[in-house]
Scaffold this active site. Structure first.
Site: not given
Length: 238
Positions: A144, A202
Site C-alpha cells: 500500500f 499521523h
C-alpha cells in the site's frame, strides 16, 4: 511518577534545609547530598559510604543519618537537570488531507491543548510525492506504499510539533489505533474516522521516529521554545 517524587523530595529538602541550625550538619548533609546527586547520574561512587568508612563509629552513624536526610536535597538538585529533561519531549503530529478537508483542525488541536501539551511548531504544507515517500520510507516494501504516498500528497497537511511530559507515548494513545474500527471511543480516530485509508492523523511512534520526522518537516528556526502560563499548574510544585 518521577516528577511527583522529585516535587515531594524538593519540598522535604527545603523544609529540612531551612530548619537546619547545626552548621556542621548542614555542610556535611549538603556535601553528601551533592555526591548522592552525582551518584544518581552514575558519575562517581556514592560519597556517603566513603565518608562513613573514614570516620569513627559515632561519626559514621551521624554521617549516614546526615546523608539519608540529605537525599531529598539530592533529588531536588538533579530534578531540573536530568529528570525533567528526560520527560519533557517533542513529537511530530500531522493532520492529513482528509482531516483538513473535513474541518477537523481545531477539534484535533484542542484535544492536545486540553491535555496540557504545548504547540511549538505548526505550518500548512502540500507535500510532494517524493516528500511523502521520505516520510513513509519505512513502509516502502509494503503493497500500500504508493497509495499512502499519493494520499498524503493529495492536499494540504497541517504539520505540527507538540511538546510535553510523555507527549510521544500519550500522543499515540490520544490518536488511537491505525484502524479506526479498532480505536477506542474517546480517541481521535475512534471518534472521528471510519477507515484505515482515511484515518485523518499521523503521530510519531517513538523518540527516534519523532526526531527524524521533526527534522524532515521542520527547520530548527521554525520551532519555538517558550514557557506557557499553564506550565506551573501542570508541572509546578505549588
Amino acid at each position: 511518577m518521577s516528577s511527583q517524587i522529585c516535587r515531594s523530595a524538593s519540598k522535604a529538602a527545603k523544609s529540612l534545609l531551612s530548619s537546619a541550625k547545626n552548621a556542621r550538619f548542614f555542610s556535611e548533609g549538603r556535601a553528601i547530598g551533592a555526591a548522592a546527586a552525582v551518584s544518581a547520574s552514575g558519575k562517581i561512587p556514592l560519597y556517603a559510604s566513603n565518608f562513613a568508612r573514614s570516620s569513627g563509629s559515632g561519626v559514621a552513624s551521624k554521617s549516614w543519618i546526615t546523608g539519608l536526610l540529605a537525599l531529598p536535597a539530592a533529588a531536588y538538585m538533579i530534578q531540573d537537570q536530568e529528570v525533567l529533561a528526560a520527560e519533557m519531549e517533542r513529537t511530530f503530529i500531522a493532520i492529513k488531507p482528509d482531516g483538513v478537508q473535513r474541518g477537523l483542525i481545531s477539534e484535533i488541536i484542542s484535544r492536545f491543548e486540553r491535555k496540557g501539551f504545548k504547540l511549538v511548531g505548526i505550518k500548512v504544507i502540500v507535500p510532494s510525492k517524493d516528500f511523502a515517500q521520505k516520510h513513509y520510507h519505512d513502509l516502502k516494501e509494503r503493497p500500500f506504499f504508493n497509495g499512502l504516498c499519493d494520499f498524503l500528497s493529495s492536499g494540504p497537511v497541517i504539520a505540527m510539533v507538540w511538546e510535553g511530559d510523555g507527549v510521544i507515548r500519550y500522543g499515540r494513545k490520544l490518536i488511537g489505533a491505525t484502524d479506526p474500527q479498532k480505536s477506542e471511543p474517546g480517541t481521535i480516530r475512534g471518534d472521528l474516522a471510519v477507515t484505515v485509508g482515511r484515518n485523518i492523523i499521523h503521530g510519531s511512534d517513538g523518540p527516534e521516529t519523532a526526531k527524524d520526522e521533526i527534522s524532515l518537516w521542520f527547520k530548527p528556526q521554525e520551532l519555538v521554545s517558550y514557557t506557557s502560563n499553564s506550565e506551573k499548574w501542570l508541572y509546578g510544585d505549588n
